[in-house]
Design an enzyme around this catalytic site. Sequence first.
Site, short mmCIF file in Angstrom:
data_model
loop_
_atom_site.label_atom_id
_atom_site.label_comp_id
_atom_site.label_asym_id
_atom_site.label_seq_id
_atom_site.Cartn_x
_atom_site.Cartn_y
_atom_site.Cartn_z
N GLY A 134 2.81 0.65 3.35
CA GLY A 134 2.95 -0.75 3.74
C GLY A 134 2.39 -1.04 5.12
O GLY A 134 2.25 -2.20 5.51
N CYS A 153 0.89 -1.16 0.00
CA CYS A 153 0.00 0.00 0.00
C CYS A 153 0.93 1.22 0.00
O CYS A 153 2.12 1.07 -0.29
CB CYS A 153 -0.99 -0.02 1.18
#
Length: 150
Positions: free
Chosen positions: A69, A66
């Site tokens: 993360g 993402c």
Amino acid sequence: MRVGIATDHGGFELKQELIAQLRSAGHEIVDFGADSLTPDDDYPDYVTPLARAVAAGQVERGVAICGSGVGASVCANKVPGVRAALIHDHFSARQGVEDDHMNVLCMGGRTVGMAVAWDLVQTFLGAGFSQAERHLRRLGKVMSLEAGTR
Ligand code: RB5
């Protein structure tokens, strides 16, 4: 190796590059999305099915991305059987597997570039759990915690 990968918008470009590299390296890739760059999408929608596939043995390892993360690692670790960690360095990408049996590597699409991410992924996939007694003992305590018996 059969590897699952997932990201939200925060790591979409990184995921696409990693998939190409992983396929070139001979790995079988299961892409859990996102399938397109959607700025308002939510990482649990992609990371959860990836984590479940790792826990079920449908893929051997997972790569969850993402923006930072963090969300990916928090989400993945909610799935029993998953041992996910946010990794930024080579040493931890290897030792996280050898000592802690990490099965999902989490990274931030906004915090690592492709060269570092590729090194982390290769290192993660190339490592194996040590089976050392002390590592099994520690893992057993983690599993007891997950099972609610500790
Ligand atoms: C999305 O903008 C961002 O919050 C997400 O990708 C991730 O970084 C969360 O941890």
